[in-house]
Design an enzyme around this catalytic site. Structure first.
Site, PDB file in Angstrom:
ATOM      1  N   ARG A  95       0.824  -1.232   0.000  1.00 55.57           N
ATOM      2  CA  ARG A  95       0.000   0.000   0.000  1.00 55.57           C
ATOM      3  C   ARG A  95       0.846   1.264   0.000  1.00 55.57           C
ATOM      4  O   ARG A  95       0.565   2.180  -0.775  1.00 55.57           O
ATOM      5  CB  ARG A  95      -1.003  -0.006   1.162  1.00 55.57           C
ATOM      6  CG  ARG A  95      -1.942  -1.199   1.189  1.00 55.57           C
ATOM      7  CD  ARG A  95      -2.575  -1.518  -0.152  1.00 55.57           C
ATOM      8  NE  ARG A  95      -3.363  -2.738  -0.111  1.00 55.57           N
ATOM      9  CZ  ARG A  95      -3.565  -3.545  -1.151  1.00 55.57           C
ATOM     10  NH1 ARG A  95      -3.041  -3.267  -2.328  1.00 55.57           N
ATOM     11  NH2 ARG A  95      -4.300  -4.622  -1.023  1.00 55.57           N
ATOM     12  N   ASP A 124      -6.791  -1.899   4.520  1.00 56.20           N
ATOM     13  CA  ASP A 124      -6.184  -1.181   3.401  1.00 56.20           C
ATOM     14  C   ASP A 124      -6.671   0.264   3.268  1.00 56.20           C
ATOM     15  O   ASP A 124      -5.910   1.142   2.882  1.00 56.20           O
ATOM     16  CB  ASP A 124      -6.401  -1.959   2.103  1.00 56.20           C
ATOM     17  CG  ASP A 124      -5.514  -3.213   2.057  1.00 56.20           C
ATOM     18  OD1 ASP A 124      -4.411  -3.152   2.636  1.00 56.20           O
ATOM     19  OD2 ASP A 124      -5.924  -4.219   1.475  1.00 56.20           O
ATOM     20  N   SER A 175     -11.562 -13.023  -2.514  1.00 57.85           N
ATOM     21  CA  SER A 175     -10.902 -11.731  -2.627  1.00 57.85           C
ATOM     22  C   SER A 175      -9.412 -11.999  -2.491  1.00 57.85           C
ATOM     23  O   SER A 175      -8.962 -12.560  -1.500  1.00 57.85           O
ATOM     24  CB  SER A 175     -11.396 -10.797  -1.514  1.00 57.85           C
ATOM     25  OG  SER A 175     -10.487  -9.730  -1.388  1.00 57.85           O
TER      26      SER A 175
HETATM   27  N1  ARG Z   1      -5.443  -9.186   5.809  1.00 59.21           N
HETATM   28  C1  ARG Z   1      -4.331  -8.751   4.995  1.00 59.21           C
HETATM   29  C2  ARG Z   1      -3.840  -7.401   5.441  1.00 59.21           C
HETATM   30  O1  ARG Z   1      -4.588  -6.660   6.016  1.00 59.21           O
HETATM   31  C3  ARG Z   1      -4.630  -8.792   3.525  1.00 59.21           C
HETATM   32  C4  ARG Z   1      -5.637  -7.802   3.022  1.00 59.21           C
HETATM   33  C5  ARG Z   1      -6.089  -8.012   1.600  1.00 59.21           C
HETATM   34  N2  ARG Z   1      -6.578  -9.333   1.441  1.00 59.21           N
HETATM   35  C6  ARG Z   1      -7.320  -9.787   0.424  1.00 59.21           C
HETATM   36  N3  ARG Z   1      -7.535 -11.040   0.365  1.00 59.21           N
HETATM   37  N4  ARG Z   1      -7.847  -8.988  -0.464  1.00 59.21           N
HETATM   38  O2  ARG Z   1      -2.709  -7.035   5.217  1.00 59.21           O
END
Ligand code: ARG
Length: 402
Positions: A95, A124, A175
Site C-alpha cells: 500500500r 487497506d 478476494s
Molecule cells: N489481511 C491482509 C492485510 O490486512 C490482507 C488484506 C487483503 N486481502 C485480500 N484477500 N484482499 O494485510
C-alpha cells in the site's frame, strides 16, 4: 479547470466501475494509476487500455517491482517482520508504494483528490488514507465503495449498463491480493473458520503433501540482505522471485490464520509467501550466528513493533522510520551463508557459515580444545542468583511468597 481525481486502479471490477462512478458523482476527470508490485496476471497494457475504455482521461502504469522489492520487502526482511508472529505483511507492504505513485501522479496532473476502492471493513483503507495524509496532507481522499454506496451488485449493474469491458462471470469467489512478497486470499467458504482451505485457493505454492525430492539452496547475505543463491549473485528482486518459485514448488509458506484487523474485527485469511518465509527463516538464523545476544533480544521486540506499525498503516510514521535505522544498524554484521532444505512445506536450516560469526568453536565444544574456563562459571552463577536467593530468604522468614 475541471477537478481531477487520481484513482488507484487494479483492473478489477470495483476500480473499473469506480472510474465512471467517481466521474458521475463529482464531475471530475479520473486518472487511473496502476502499480506493478509483482502481482503477475494481466499485462499492464491490457489494464491501461481497460481503464481508458472505462472512461479514464488518462491511465498510467508504473513498474514498481524493483522499488517495491528494494524499498519495502527488503526492510521487512531485515526486520523479520511477521504480524502476529506469522503474517509477512504482503498487502500492508504494497500500500505505501502504491500511495507514493498516486501522490506523484496527483502532483504531475494537478489532481487535488485521490481515490481508492477499499471497503470500510479492512486495513487497506487505513493504509491508503494514513499514507496519503503523511505524504500529501493537502489532498482529499474519496472512497466510493465505502462512502457512496458502490456495492458489489450496484457495481455489476453499472458495468452492464455502461457496457464496460469487464468479464464479471470470470470473477473468482475469493478476494485476492498478491504481489512479489506473497498472496492473500479471503472470503467465500473461508469465512467459516472451520472450513479447511481447498487446493484451488493456492497459486504460489504446490501441495506440500505430494511426495517429491527436496531442494537444497544456499542463501548468501551481506549486511542482512540476501545477495546470492547457490553462489550466484542476484539483485534482490531476482532473489525473491527465484525463492518464490523454488520454495513454492515445495509448498513452503502456506499460512491459514485468524488475524486481528486494525478496525477491531477478527478475520480469516489464507496466505502463501514461499519466498518471504524461506528468506526470513534463513535471515533469522544468520542473525542467530552474527548478532550479539542483547542486540538480538531487543531486535525481536523492535521487529514485532515494526510489523505492527506497518500492518496498522503507519509506514510513513516517525517511529517506523526510527526503527528502520535501528534495524539497519543491527544488520551490519549479518554477513554469510545459510543452507536451507526446502521440502514438504517447510524451509529448514541445515547449515550456516560467516566470517563475522560470533559462534566460537573453541568456546562451544565439549571435545578437547575447550577454551571455556568452567571455573569462572561457579562464581557467575552464585552472583546471578543472588537477588532471588536474598528475596527467597526474606519470604521464608515471613512465611509468605511476595
Ligand atoms: N489481511 C491482509 C492485510 O490486512 C490482507 C488484506 C487483503 N486481502 C485480500 N484477500 N484482499 O494485510
Amino acid at each position: 479547470m475541471t477537478e481531477r481525481v487520481v484513482l488507484a486502479y487494479s483492473g478489477g471490477l470495483d476500480t473499473s466501475v469506480a472510474i465512471g462512478w467517481i466521474a458521475d458523482q463529482t464531475g471530475a476527470e479520473v486518472i487511473a494509476v496502476a502499480v506493478d508490485v509483482g502481482q503477475g496476471g494481466e499485462d499492464l497494457d491490457t489494464i491501461r487500455a481497460r481503464a481508458l475504455a472505462c472512461g479514464a482521461v488518462e491511465a498510467e502504469v508504473a513498474d514498481a517491482r524493483t522499488e517495491f522489492a528494494e524499498g519495502y520487502c527488503r526492510p521487512a526482511l531485515a526486520a523479520n517482520a511477521l504480524y502476529m508472529d506469522r503474517y509477512p505483511l504482503v498487502s500492508a507492504l504494497s500500500r505505501p508504494v502504491i500511495v507514493e505513485h498516486m501522490v506523484a501522479a496527483a502532483r504531475r496532473h494537478g489532481a487535488g483528490i485521490l481515490a481508492h476502492g477499499c471497503t470500510g471493513k479492512g486495513n487497506d483503507q487505513v493504509r491508503f488514507e494514513v499514507g496519503i495524509g503523511a505524504l500529501a496532507p493537502d489532498v482529499r481522499v474519496i472512497a466510493p465503495v465505502r462512502d457512496s454506496g458502490m456495492t458489489r451488485d450496484k457495481a455489476i449493474a453499472f458495468a452492464e449498463e455502461r457496457g464496460l469491458p469487464i468479464d464479471v462471470s470470470r470473477r473468482s469467489p475469493y478476494s485476492i491480493d498478491q504481489n512479489l512478497w506473497g498472496r492473500a486470499v479471503e472470503t467465500g467458504f473461508l469465512e467459516d473458520i472451520w472450513n479447511a482451505p481447498t487446493e484451488d485457493v493456492y497459486a504460489y505454492t504446490a501441495d506440500p503433501s505430494v511426495p517429491r525430492p527436496a531442494d537444497e539452496v544456499v542463501v548468501g547475505f551481506e549486511a542482512g540482505v540476501p545477495v546470492s543463491l547457490d553462489g550466484v549473485r542476484l539483485p534482490f528482486l531476482d532473489v525473491v522471485t527465484q525463492m518464490n518459485r523454488r520454495a513454492g514448488a515445495q509448498g513452503v509458506g502456506r499460512l491459514d490464520m485468524v488475524e486481528d484487523r486494525l478496525v477491531g474485527i477478527k478475520s480469516r485469511e489464507v496466505y502463501e509467501a514461499p519466498g518471504a518465509i524461506a528468506l526470513i527463516t534463513a535471515h533469522q538464523e544468520l542473525e542467530n550466528v552474527t548478532v550479539e545476544r542483547d542486540l538480538a533480544r531487543f531486535k525481536r521486540t523492535a521487529s514485532q513493533r515494526w510489523a505492527e506499525l506497518v500492518y496498522d498503516g503507519l509506514w510513513f510514521s516517525p517511529l517506523k522510520r526510527a526503527l528502520d535505522a535501528f534495524v539497519e544498524q543491527a544488520n551490519q554484521a549479518v554477513n554469510g551463508e545459510v543452507r536451507l532444505v526446502l521440502h514438504a512445506g517447510r524451509a529448514v536450516v541445515t547449515g550456516r557459515r560467516s566470517e563475522d560469526s560470533l559462534y566460537d568453536y573453541d568456546l562451544a565444544t565439549y571435545d578437547t580444545g575447550d577454551q571455556f574456563d568452567q571455573s569462572l562459571a561457579k562464581g557467575f552463577v552464585e552472583l546471578w542468583g543472588l537477588p532471588s536467593r536474598i528475596a527467597a530468604r526474606r519470604d521464608q522468614r515471613r512465611g509468605t511468597n511476595a
